[in-house]
Design a protein around this motif. Structure first.
Motif, short mmCIF file in Angstrom:
data_model
loop_
_atom_site.label_atom_id
_atom_site.label_comp_id
_atom_site.label_asym_id
_atom_site.label_seq_id
_atom_site.Cartn_x
_atom_site.Cartn_y
_atom_site.Cartn_z
N THR A 1 0.86 -1.17 0.00
CA THR A 1 0.00 0.00 0.00
C THR A 1 0.90 1.22 0.00
O THR A 1 2.06 1.15 0.40
CB THR A 1 -0.91 0.04 1.24
OG1 THR A 1 -0.10 -0.14 2.41
CG2 THR A 1 -1.95 -1.07 1.18
N ALA A 2 0.35 2.35 -0.43
CA ALA A 2 1.18 3.54 -0.60
C ALA A 2 1.52 4.16 0.75
O ALA A 2 0.66 4.26 1.63
CB ALA A 2 0.46 4.57 -1.47
N ASP A 3 2.78 4.54 0.91
CA ASP A 3 3.19 5.34 2.08
C ASP A 3 2.59 6.73 1.95
O ASP A 3 2.49 7.29 0.86
CB ASP A 3 4.71 5.49 2.12
CG ASP A 3 5.38 4.18 2.46
OD1 ASP A 3 4.67 3.25 2.86
OD2 ASP A 3 6.61 4.10 2.30
N ARG B 1 8.52 -0.11 -3.28
CA ARG B 1 7.64 0.62 -2.40
C ARG B 1 6.93 1.65 -3.22
O ARG B 1 7.40 2.06 -4.28
CB ARG B 1 8.44 1.27 -1.29
CG ARG B 1 7.57 1.58 -0.12
CD ARG B 1 8.33 2.04 1.09
NE ARG B 1 9.67 2.49 0.83
CZ ARG B 1 10.27 3.38 1.62
NH1 ARG B 1 9.63 3.89 2.64
NH2 ARG B 1 11.51 3.74 1.39
N VAL B 2 5.80 2.12 -2.75
CA VAL B 2 5.07 3.19 -3.43
C VAL B 2 4.82 4.28 -2.40
O VAL B 2 4.25 4.02 -1.35
CB VAL B 2 3.72 2.68 -3.99
CG1 VAL B 2 3.00 3.82 -4.69
CG2 VAL B 2 3.95 1.53 -4.95
N SER B 3 5.27 5.46 -2.73
CA SER B 3 5.08 6.58 -1.82
C SER B 3 4.30 7.68 -2.53
O SER B 3 4.27 7.76 -3.76
CB SER B 3 6.43 7.14 -1.36
OG SER B 3 7.18 6.13 -0.73
N ARG B 4 3.69 8.53 -1.72
CA ARG B 4 2.95 9.67 -2.28
C ARG B 4 3.43 10.94 -1.62
O ARG B 4 3.65 10.99 -0.41
CB ARG B 4 1.45 9.50 -2.03
CG ARG B 4 0.91 8.19 -2.61
CD ARG B 4 -0.59 8.16 -2.56
NE ARG B 4 -1.15 9.10 -3.53
CZ ARG B 4 -2.45 9.13 -3.84
NH1 ARG B 4 -3.30 8.29 -3.27
NH2 ARG B 4 -2.91 9.99 -4.72
N LYS C 1 0.86 12.98 -5.45
CA LYS C 1 1.58 12.39 -6.58
C LYS C 1 2.35 11.16 -6.12
O LYS C 1 2.76 11.08 -4.96
CB LYS C 1 2.55 13.42 -7.17
CG LYS C 1 1.86 14.61 -7.81
CD LYS C 1 1.64 14.38 -9.28
CE LYS C 1 1.11 15.67 -9.93
NZ LYS C 1 0.80 15.46 -11.36
N PHE C 2 2.60 10.25 -7.06
CA PHE C 2 3.30 9.02 -6.71
C PHE C 2 4.79 9.17 -6.93
O PHE C 2 5.23 9.79 -7.89
CB PHE C 2 2.76 7.86 -7.54
CG PHE C 2 1.36 7.49 -7.16
CD1 PHE C 2 1.12 6.56 -6.15
CD2 PHE C 2 0.28 8.07 -7.80
CE1 PHE C 2 -0.16 6.22 -5.79
CE2 PHE C 2 -1.02 7.73 -7.44
CZ PHE C 2 -1.24 6.81 -6.44
N VAL C 3 5.54 8.56 -6.05
CA VAL C 3 7.00 8.60 -6.13
C VAL C 3 7.53 7.19 -5.95
O VAL C 3 7.13 6.48 -5.03
CB VAL C 3 7.59 9.52 -5.03
CG1 VAL C 3 9.10 9.57 -5.16
CG2 VAL C 3 6.98 10.90 -5.11
N MET C 4 8.42 6.78 -6.83
CA MET C 4 9.04 5.47 -6.69
C MET C 4 10.45 5.64 -6.17
O MET C 4 11.17 6.53 -6.62
CB MET C 4 9.10 4.78 -8.06
CG MET C 4 7.80 4.89 -8.82
SD MET C 4 6.46 4.17 -7.90
CE MET C 4 6.12 2.82 -8.97
#
Lengths: 259, 259
Positions: free
Chosen positions: A248-250, B86-89, B94-97
DNA sequence: TGACGTCACTTGTCCTTACGAGTTACGACT
DNA sequence: AGTCGTAACTCGTAAGGACAAGTGACGTCA
């Protein structure tokens, strides 16, 4: 009698011809390939050349050879066993592992004492030659026949600081998590996934066929101060099982310390 | 002249002797092994036997052989590149890898249309022969030299239902996540990790040495109704890179649908 | 009928010989 | 001094022969 003379060495041409025949479906999965003698006649080459070609296809994992029977096209079936790497907690806070119940122990666990290696030391953020409790298990999933090697490592200093942990590195991981939680830690985990060719002892212990890599998963449990407390390793043949992670997204892009 | 006659075939005894010499440190990493002629003399066997032994050690990934130079002990260094999955916002959503910036494209991306295979169909929970947009990339991390093959697949029906998605499967994954979010989806991801020996085209594209498996990661993005919307694949040599996952405990042990 | 030995098939092992091809160093020629 | 060819090393390829060992079917014998 199909003539061949495209690229490179003779045995590579033969290997390429057989590979194409397999991929094009001329030789179906699990079916018997022509014998070495037949391949010699078919391509007009000597036995060493045929065997060299076969050995190349073997290393690619395309075929299986059985002494006295012949060469078989490997059925490229996907792994049957799905290993979910997740940590869940019940309403009471106890830990539950998705795959906790499928494994059976193939032999008695082995407990011992060692030291950190370059590898485990890096993951536990300890210097080399730090003392560790260890426990090795050989696991089997009876329904799929998958075998796996399991290892837990606990640093001495952690075992001493946490009362109930004692000298029992062979407790199931969920129990160790619980004890660490009781000691006041809030846990998070880091998992590292690598693949490599098996060592000879792994080949026999896991009963691996030719050209089968091992997946090597290392999970470290971090405590409240983000320090690694406990290391868990799982090794298994990549032909039988696959790993699954749920993500899941951080909320915020946290920067972790560099390893 | 060290005599050998323990187990099994001659070439296996020779291989075991060399293996021990390597693991015991008699032959240091990156050092040159005795030549075939010297090994013939040392163990009193013929050249095919020596070559057979060497070929076994090669398949184990213990040594590298270079034409005209000799056999070298492979330096068993751990992978240099750590790929965080991982997936961060960001604060704006916005999404950041984590690894979004290290990769460079080695060649022009290729876009195409295909259909689901048994494999991708299972992961996208679609029937076979469903139409897909696809995009393949060859990526390089210049600092470590690691190469990777990247692929994105979007089902036709998803692309049609989501306005901005259009026929642009080559957008970066983060952008596609963003468009899907704008379309009202709340995303979660499932990742499947497998390892296998490379196909010939992968060996050349990724410049893999002998006995090097590929790690094959497949990430599917799930929408609000838990249906897979988008598939992303990454393949790379397991000698260069490793995967890292961060895990936190689920509050309740949710049961997901079976694949 | 049942057990067992044999035979024909398969791949596994090991040897010999020969030549091709990449690498390196040395020495002679320019 | 610089260039280039050759020689001597390396591993790669290919052929030939011979025998060992696992497998399965068939036929004989008790």
């Amino acid at each position: 009698m199909s003539e061949i003379q495209r690229p490179g060495a003779l045995y590579q041409q033969v290997a390429a011809a057989i590979r194409e025949a397999i991929l094009s479906g001329e030789f179906a999965p699990d079916s018997l390939l022509p014998s070495e003698a037949q391949l010699m006649a078919r391509y007009g080459v000597s036995r060493p050349t045929v065997r060299n070609a076969i050995s190349a296809l073997r290393a690619e994992g395309l075929i299986d050879v059985r002494h006295g029977k012949g060469s078989f096209v490997r059925s490229s079936g996907q792994p049957h066993l799905t290993i979910e790497r997740r940590v869940s907690r019940t309403a009471e806070g106890k830990f539950v592992m998705p795959n906790g119940d499928i494994w059976q122990e193939a032999e008695e666990p082995t407990t011992y004492r060692t030291h950190t290696t370059k590898d485990t030391g890096r993951l536990l953020r300890l210097d080399e030659e730090e003392a560790l409790f260890g426990c090795d298990r050989l696991l089997i999933d009876p329904s799929s026949g998958t075998r796996a090697m399991h290892r837990t490592l606990i640093p001495f200093e952690v075992a001493e600081a946490v009362p109930l942990l004692g000298e029992e590195p062979c407790k199931p991981a969920a129990a160790i998590y619980w004890v660490l939680t009781q000691a006041g830690h809030q846990l998070a985990w880091t998992e590292t996934v690598r693949a490599r060719m098996p060592l000879p002892d792994e080949r026999t212990a896991l009963k691996l066929p030719d050209a089968t890599p091992v997946l090597h998963v290392t999970r470290t449990a971090h405590g409240t101060d983000d320090r690694p407390l406990f290391l868990e390793e799982l090794r298994f043949g990549a032909d039988r099982a696959e790993l699954v992670y749920r993500i899941t997204a951080d909320k915020q892009p946290t920067r972790r310390t560099r390893t």
